[in-house]
Design a protein around this motif. Structure first.
Motif, mmCIF file in Angstrom:
data_model
loop_
_atom_site.group_PDB
_atom_site.id
_atom_site.type_symbol
_atom_site.label_atom_id
_atom_site.label_comp_id
_atom_site.label_asym_id
_atom_site.label_seq_id
_atom_site.Cartn_x
_atom_site.Cartn_y
_atom_site.Cartn_z
ATOM 1 N N GLY A 36 -18.372 -14.284 -7.228
ATOM 2 C CA GLY A 36 -18.046 -15.677 -6.942
ATOM 3 C C GLY A 36 -16.552 -15.940 -6.813
ATOM 4 N N GLN A 37 -15.763 -14.941 -7.071
ATOM 5 C CA GLN A 37 -14.309 -15.053 -6.955
ATOM 6 C C GLN A 37 -13.710 -13.649 -6.919
ATOM 7 O OE1 GLN A 37 -12.794 -17.021 -10.400
ATOM 8 N NE2 GLN A 37 -13.615 -15.544 -11.844
ATOM 9 N N LEU A 38 -12.444 -13.577 -6.600
ATOM 10 C CA LEU A 38 -11.764 -12.282 -6.610
ATOM 11 C C LEU A 38 -11.429 -11.934 -8.056
ATOM 12 C CD1 LEU A 38 -10.531 -9.910 -5.067
ATOM 13 C CD2 LEU A 38 -8.417 -11.201 -4.909
ATOM 14 N N THR A 39 -12.173 -10.993 -8.603
ATOM 15 C CA THR A 39 -11.952 -10.582 -9.993
ATOM 16 C C THR A 39 -10.970 -9.415 -10.037
ATOM 17 O OG1 THR A 39 -13.762 -8.997 -9.949
ATOM 18 C CG2 THR A 39 -14.311 -11.258 -10.627
ATOM 19 N N LYS A 40 -10.533 -9.118 -11.232
ATOM 20 C CA LYS A 40 -9.620 -7.982 -11.424
ATOM 21 C C LYS A 40 -10.281 -6.685 -10.970
ATOM 22 C CE LYS A 40 -6.637 -5.953 -14.936
ATOM 23 N NZ LYS A 40 -6.179 -6.055 -16.328
ATOM 24 N N GLU A 41 -11.560 -6.514 -11.276
ATOM 25 C CA GLU A 41 -12.282 -5.297 -10.893
ATOM 26 C C GLU A 41 -12.384 -5.160 -9.380
ATOM 27 O OE1 GLU A 41 -13.363 -7.501 -13.166
ATOM 28 O OE2 GLU A 41 -13.154 -6.328 -15.005
ATOM 29 N N THR A 42 -12.667 -6.275 -8.693
ATOM 30 C CA THR A 42 -12.755 -6.246 -7.237
ATOM 31 C C THR A 42 -11.403 -5.944 -6.619
ATOM 32 O OG1 THR A 42 -14.567 -7.838 -7.322
ATOM 33 C CG2 THR A 42 -13.510 -7.536 -5.203
ATOM 34 N N ALA A 43 -10.343 -6.511 -7.181
ATOM 35 C CA ALA A 43 -8.991 -6.237 -6.683
ATOM 36 C C ALA A 43 -8.637 -4.759 -6.866
ATOM 37 C CB ALA A 43 -7.975 -7.120 -7.402
ATOM 38 N N ILE A 44 -9.021 -4.175 -7.990
ATOM 39 C CA ILE A 44 -8.770 -2.746 -8.225
ATOM 40 C C ILE A 44 -9.531 -1.904 -7.211
ATOM 41 C CG2 ILE A 44 -9.206 -0.847 -9.855
ATOM 42 C CD1 ILE A 44 -8.592 -2.912 -12.112
ATOM 43 N N ALA A 45 -10.784 -2.265 -6.940
ATOM 44 C CA ALA A 45 -11.566 -1.530 -5.940
ATOM 45 C C ALA A 45 -10.945 -1.673 -4.554
ATOM 46 C CB ALA A 45 -13.009 -2.043 -5.929
ATOM 47 N N LEU A 46 -10.443 -2.860 -4.219
ATOM 48 C CA LEU A 46 -9.790 -3.079 -2.928
ATOM 49 C C LEU A 46 -8.532 -2.221 -2.791
ATOM 50 C CD1 LEU A 46 -9.738 -4.598 -0.278
ATOM 51 C CD2 LEU A 46 -8.553 -6.463 -1.440
ATOM 52 N N ILE A 47 -7.755 -2.135 -3.853
ATOM 53 C CA ILE A 47 -6.573 -1.258 -3.840
ATOM 54 C C ILE A 47 -7.000 0.188 -3.617
ATOM 55 C CG2 ILE A 47 -4.715 -0.309 -5.280
ATOM 56 C CD1 ILE A 47 -4.586 -3.161 -6.573
ATOM 57 N N GLY A 48 -8.077 0.615 -4.260
ATOM 58 C CA GLY A 48 -8.587 1.976 -4.074
ATOM 59 C C GLY A 48 -8.992 2.247 -2.631
ATOM 60 N N VAL A 49 -9.626 1.275 -1.997
ATOM 61 C CA VAL A 49 -10.037 1.437 -0.594
ATOM 62 C C VAL A 49 -8.818 1.563 0.305
ATOM 63 C CG1 VAL A 49 -11.115 0.250 1.368
ATOM 64 C CG2 VAL A 49 -12.265 0.315 -0.837
ATOM 65 N N VAL A 50 -7.817 0.727 0.077
ATOM 66 C CA VAL A 50 -6.596 0.779 0.896
ATOM 67 C C VAL A 50 -5.885 2.118 0.719
ATOM 68 C CG1 VAL A 50 -4.298 -0.235 1.201
ATOM 69 C CG2 VAL A 50 -6.290 -1.715 0.959
ATOM 70 N N VAL A 51 -5.763 2.575 -0.511
ATOM 71 C CA VAL A 51 -5.102 3.869 -0.762
ATOM 72 C C VAL A 51 -5.887 5.004 -0.123
ATOM 73 C CG1 VAL A 51 -4.482 5.513 -2.577
ATOM 74 C CG2 VAL A 51 -3.928 3.094 -2.852
#
Length: 72
Positions: A36-51
Motif C-alpha cells: 500500500g506504500q513504498l516500504t523500506k523492504e520494497t525500496a531495498i528490493a528496488l535498489i537490488g534490481v537496479v544494481v
C-alpha cells in the motif's frame, strides 16, 4: 568462396536482459501495491534490481551472434 560473418557489439541490452528487468520490476510493483506504500523492504528490493541490471549490463557478451558463447 566462404562468406565471413562480421559481428559488431551493440550498446543495446539483449532481450534476455530486458526480460529480467521487466520481471524484476513487476515483482517490485506487486510488493509496493501489496504493502500500500513504498516500504523500506520494497525500496531495498528496488535498489537490488537496479544494481543487478547495471552489473549485468556492464559484463560484456561474447563476440558471437547474440552474445551467446559457442559450444566447444
Amino acid at each position: 568462396m566462404d562468406a565471413e560473418v562480421v559481428t559488431r557489439k551493440s550498446l543495446m541490452p539483449t532481450r534476455k536482459w530486458w526480460a529480467m528487468l521487466v520481471v524484476a520490476l513487476g515483482a517490485i510493483a506487486v510488493s509496493w501495491v501489496s504493502a500500500g506504500q513504498l516500504t523500506k523492504e520494497t525500496a531495498i528490493a528496488l535498489i537490488g534490481v537496479v544494481v543487478q541490471a547495471v552489473a549485468t549490463y556492464l559484463v560484456p557478451n561474447d563476440d558471437t551472434p547474440g552474445g551467446v558463447p559457442a559450444r566447444h
